[in-house]
Design a protein around this motif. Structure first.
Motif, PDB file in Angstrom:
ATOM      1  N   LEU A 201     -59.528 -50.530 -78.494  1.00  0.00           N
ATOM      2  CA  LEU A 201     -59.874 -49.870 -77.237  1.00  0.00           C
ATOM      3  C   LEU A 201     -61.324 -50.009 -77.085  1.00  0.00           C
ATOM      4  O   LEU A 201     -61.749 -50.364 -75.739  1.00  0.00           O
ATOM      5  CB  LEU A 201     -59.443 -48.693 -77.357  1.00  0.00           C
ATOM      6  N   THR A 265     -53.545 -48.334 -77.226  1.00  0.00           N
ATOM      7  CA  THR A 265     -53.829 -49.604 -77.400  1.00  0.00           C
ATOM      8  C   THR A 265     -53.053 -49.799 -78.819  1.00  0.00           C
ATOM      9  O   THR A 265     -53.271 -50.869 -79.588  1.00  0.00           O
ATOM     10  CB  THR A 265     -55.273 -49.878 -77.934  1.00  0.00           C
ATOM     11  N   SER A 288     -50.450 -50.845 -74.274  1.00  0.00           N
ATOM     12  CA  SER A 288     -50.140 -52.092 -75.018  1.00  0.00           C
ATOM     13  C   SER A 288     -48.425 -52.041 -74.956  1.00  0.00           C
ATOM     14  O   SER A 288     -47.917 -51.124 -74.925  1.00  0.00           O
ATOM     15  CB  SER A 288     -50.471 -52.336 -76.449  1.00  0.00           C
ATOM     16  N   LEU A 315     -56.663 -56.477 -71.743  1.00  0.00           N
ATOM     17  CA  LEU A 315     -57.020 -55.129 -71.858  1.00  0.00           C
ATOM     18  C   LEU A 315     -58.203 -54.927 -70.865  1.00  0.00           C
ATOM     19  O   LEU A 315     -58.246 -54.049 -69.878  1.00  0.00           O
ATOM     20  CB  LEU A 315     -57.175 -54.382 -73.170  1.00  0.00           C
TER      21      LEU A 315
END
Length: 363
Positions: A201, A265, A288, A315
């Motif tokens: 993250l 995440t 995720s 991401l």
């Protein structure tokens, strides 16, 4: 069906599992007063925070014996006596070891009732996952957990995917106004790597070009490490660390007020309720695509986005859009997208499953 017994090992009292179980019992109490729900816990010490039980009738078996087979034997005897006293119509096991203990106690008690397994976590990341087969029927909280059950020999015909419920909300938490700084949110335990991957993250955010803010709600063993890493990456001044909050969504509504997206995440999950909670407030979610849960909730670009677990570059690319060209988000449409997870739909399904099981003989 007159009486349901929920059974499991002692829990912390602060997790999403406790919230779900408590909500289900309270829903039975409100919707079907003739059905009585009770709990039985297998404990080593009397350390569980019981505030979450909120008036629920609970019994306990205590054993601190270091020899596992002796500890289990005591629990089985205690639970068998409790079963003879309470005469439940159905037993629902909230973890894996309880499936074995409940099965043995049923034999010892001489009673006949169906046993359900209702684990709230990924079986692939728990010891003795094979114990799930000691139950007669199975409640899977995600499609992924259903597959894990089947991989361990549970017949598909004995599994019902029920997910977990969330209460509908009559208001929304809006996105920031056009031109305002994108505001991201994390709600959950502080695990730097391991399951929650807060490192991913922070790495993903550190690679962004342009302004952003992050609000972190939660605590855990790696809280200080996560803060330290934020300082090392030079992004700590953009992060507000709120710590643990008894009502995180009240904090979001009253203090944070606008949210671009909730971020998750994790490397694995059981069924991350934080995603459903966020979407029930109309918040876009970026997660995720881990095993298991997020893919059951998130429909790409409708209420959120999925990215490959551990792929920080992917991401960052998703997050960068909120800075460069914010997506059009309809909070009301997000709320509507999770209709099948709302409490009334969920509760009707659970009642039907339990009634059906109690009308059949266990084979």
């Amino acid at each position: 069906m007159k009486k349901i017994a929920f059974v499991g090992e002692a829990v912390s009292g602060f997790g999403g599992m406790e919230t779900v179980i408590g909500n289900v019992i309270q829903a039975f109490r409100a919707d079907t007063p003739s059905v009585m729900s009770k709990m039985f816990f297998f404990c080593r010490k009397d350390q569980m925070d019981k505030g979450w039980l909120n008036g629920i009738d609970a019994a306990y078996s205590f054993s601190s014996n270091k020899l596992g087979f002796l500890r289990r034997a005591k629990h089985i005897r205690a639970f068998a006596r409790w079963l003879q006293q309470e005469q439940p119509d159905v037993v629902i096991c909230i973890d894996l070891i309880s499936c074995l203990l409940a099965n043995r106690a049923r034999i010892k008690s001489g009673l006949t009732f169906p046993i359900f397994a209702w684990p709230h976590f990924s079986l692939d990341h728990k010891k003795h996952a094979e114990y799930v087969t000691w139950a007669d029927y199975h409640l899977a909280i995600s499609s992924g957990i259903k597959q894990q059950m089947m991989a361990r020999g549970v017949p598909e015909s004995r599994i019902n995917v029920i997910f977990n419920p969330v209460a509908p909300k009559d208001t929304i938490i809006p996105m920031p106004a056009p031109g305002d700084v994108p505001t991201f949110l994390y709600v959950g335990r502080m695990k730097f790597e391991g399951q929650k991957r807060i490192k991913d993250l922070l790495d993903g955010l550190a690679a962004l070009e342009g302004p952003w803010k992050l609000h972190v709600i939660g605590d855990g063993s790696d809280f200080a490490q996560c803060q330290r890493y934020g300082r090392e990456k030079g992004i700590d001044e953009r992060i507000t660390w709120h710590g643990w909050q008894a009502d995180p969504w009240a904090l979001v509504r009253n203090e944070i007020k606008t949210v671009s997206a909730l971020l998750l995440t994790s490397s694995f999950e059981g069924f991350p309720m934080t995603l459903l909670e966020a979407m029930s407030w109309g918040i876009y979610c970026i997660s995720s695509d881990c095993m298991s849960g997020p893919a059951d909730m998130i429909s790409d670009s409708q209420n959120g986005r999925l990215y490959p677990p551990g792929d920080v570059t992917a991401l960052t690319a998703v997050l960068q859009q909120f800075i460069s060209a914010p997506p059009e988000v309809n909070p009301v449409a997000i709320q509507q997208s999770i209709h099948r997870f709302y409490t009334d739909v969920y509760f009707d399904k659970v009642k039907a499953i339990l009634h059906h099981a109690t009308e059949k003989s266990v084979q």
